[in-house]
Write a protein that holds these residues in place. Structure first.
Motif, PDB file in Angstrom:
ATOM      1  N   VAL A   1       2.703   4.742  -0.362  1.00  0.00           N
ATOM      2  CA  VAL A   1       2.277   6.140  -0.320  1.00  0.00           C
ATOM      3  C   VAL A   1       3.529   7.012  -0.418  1.00  0.00           C
TER       4      VAL A   1
ATOM      5  N   SER B   1      -4.173  -1.193   6.739  1.00  0.00           N
ATOM      6  CA  SER B   1      -3.903  -0.007   5.924  1.00  0.00           C
ATOM      7  C   SER B   1      -4.735   1.182   6.401  1.00  0.00           C
ATOM      8  N   HIS B   2      -5.816   0.893   7.131  1.00  0.00           N
ATOM      9  CA  HIS B   2      -6.683   1.942   7.664  1.00  0.00           C
ATOM     10  C   HIS B   2      -6.801   1.767   9.174  1.00  0.00           C
TER      11      HIS B   2
ATOM     12  N   GLY C   1      -5.068  -5.003   3.742  1.00  0.00           N
ATOM     13  CA  GLY C   1      -5.511  -3.913   2.887  1.00  0.00           C
ATOM     14  C   GLY C   1      -6.772  -3.302   3.454  1.00  0.00           C
ATOM     15  N   ASP C   2      -7.925  -3.722   2.910  1.00  0.00           N
ATOM     16  CA  ASP C   2      -9.207  -3.191   3.386  1.00  0.00           C
ATOM     17  C   ASP C   2     -10.016  -4.201   4.189  1.00  0.00           C
TER      18      ASP C   2
ATOM     19  N   VAL D   1       0.099  -4.230  -4.207  1.00  0.00           N
ATOM     20  CA  VAL D   1      -1.090  -3.384  -4.315  1.00  0.00           C
ATOM     21  C   VAL D   1      -2.269  -4.190  -3.778  1.00  0.00           C
TER      22      VAL D   1
ATOM     23  N   ASN E   1       0.841  -1.202   0.000  1.00  0.00           N
ATOM     24  CA  ASN E   1       0.000   0.000   0.000  1.00  0.00           C
ATOM     25  C   ASN E   1       0.881   1.258   0.000  1.00  0.00           C
TER      26      ASN E   1
ATOM     27  N   HIS F   1      -6.492   0.725  -4.157  1.00  0.00           N
ATOM     28  CA  HIS F   1      -5.228   1.190  -3.587  1.00  0.00           C
ATOM     29  C   HIS F   1      -4.174   1.424  -4.667  1.00  0.00           C
ATOM     30  N   ARG F   2      -4.605   1.868  -5.832  1.00  0.00           N
ATOM     31  CA  ARG F   2      -3.643   2.051  -6.928  1.00  0.00           C
ATOM     32  C   ARG F   2      -3.308   3.510  -7.189  1.00  0.00           C
TER      33      ARG F   2
ATOM     34  N   GLU G   1      -8.139  -9.953  -2.015  1.00  0.00           N
ATOM     35  CA  GLU G   1      -7.092  -9.503  -1.103  1.00  0.00           C
ATOM     36  C   GLU G   1      -6.359 -10.681  -0.455  1.00  0.00           C
TER      37      GLU G   1
ATOM     38  N   THR H   1      -0.280  -7.843  -7.508  1.00  0.00           N
ATOM     39  CA  THR H   1      -1.615  -7.568  -6.991  1.00  0.00           C
ATOM     40  C   THR H   1      -2.452  -8.838  -7.123  1.00  0.00           C
TER      41      THR H   1
END
Length: 198
Positions: free
Chosen positions: A17, A178-179, A116-117, A38, A15, A43-44, A100, A61
Motif C-alpha cells: 500500500v 491484511s484485514h 491475505g483474505d 500479491v 499486500n 489485492h492488485r 492464497e 502471486t
C-alpha cells in the motif's frame, strides 16, 4: 501492508500500500525493495504504483491470480518460484479458490504468519462501517469470514487442514492479517479455532 526484511537486508512487501512520501523514504532506509507478494487478484489495486516507483521489484502471486495481476504488472512467478530465503517462506493454503498462501516470517526462533483474505481479525466497529462488517459476519476473529467462505474457498476441509498445519509451525507467535488487527498472543489457539469453525 507488511514489510519483511530478508536475510540479505532487501525488502519484501506483502499486500503493498503506498504511503506518504516521507514514510516511503523511511521504508527505503530499511533496505532495498526487492519482492512484491500479491495475495490474490483483489489485492492488485496498488501494484502498479509500487512497480512504477521500484522498476526492479519482482512480483509474485498465485497461479489463480497470475493473469489478473499481469494486467497491471509483469509477474515474475508464483509462490513456488519465490527465491529461497531463511527469513520468508510461502505456505499455500489448500482449498483456496484464490490460490492464497500464508507467509511465514522467521525472526530467530519466532514465526509470524502473514495472511491475505483467508484469515481476518476485524474488531467490532461503530457507525455504518461497523454495521456492514457485523452484517457480513466479518467482525471478531481471527476467523475465516462467511464472505470469504462463499467467494474464496472451494474446499473448506482442505483449508481447515492447512490452517491446522500452520498452527503447529514451531515458534508461531503472531498472526498478521491484511484485514484487521494483529494477533500477538495465543496465535496457535486462534488459528486452530478459525480452522475448527470452518
Amino acid at each position: 501492508m507488511s514489510i519483511v526484511r530478508l536475510s540479505d537486508r532487501r525488502l519484501a512487501f506483502h499486500n503493498a500500500v503506498p504511503l506518504r512520501e516521507e514514510d516511503m523514504r523511511a521504508v527505503e532506509r530499511l533496505g532495498d525493495p526487492a519482492l512484491l507478494l500479491v495475495p490474490n487478484r483483489l489485492h492488485r489495486l496498488d501494484v502498479h504504483a509500487f512497480t512504477e516507483r521500484y522498476p526492479g521489484l519482482r512480483v509474485f502471486t498465485s497461479r489463480a491470480a497470475r493473469a489478473k495481476v499481469w494486467e497491471v504488472a509483469t509477474v515474475e512467478g508464483t509462490w513456488q518460484d519465490l527465491p529461497i530465503d531463511p527469513a520468508l517462506s510461502a505456505h499455500p493454503i489448500e482449498g483456496s479458490r484464490f490460490g492464497e498462501a500464508a507467509f511465514a516470517v522467521h525472526s530467530g526462533d519466532r514465526v509470524s504468519l502473514l495472511f491475505g483474505d483467508t484469515v481476518m481479525n476485524n474488531p467490532p466497529a461503530a457507525g455504518p462501517h461497523g454495521f456492514v462488517l457485523r452484517a457480513l459476519g466479518a467482525c471478531g476473529g481471527p476467523k475465516v469470514t462467511p464472505l470469504v467462505r462463499l467467494l474464496a474457498i472451494f474446499d473448506r476441509a482442505a483449508v481447515a487442514r492447512s490452517l491446522h498445519r500452520l498452527a503447529h509451525l514451531p515458534g508461531l507467535c503472531r498472526l498478521v492479517p491484511s484485514h484487521g488487527e494483529v494477533v500477538d498472543s495465543a496465535a496457535e489457539g486462534g488459528l486452530r479455532r478459525a480452522a475448527d469453525a470452518l
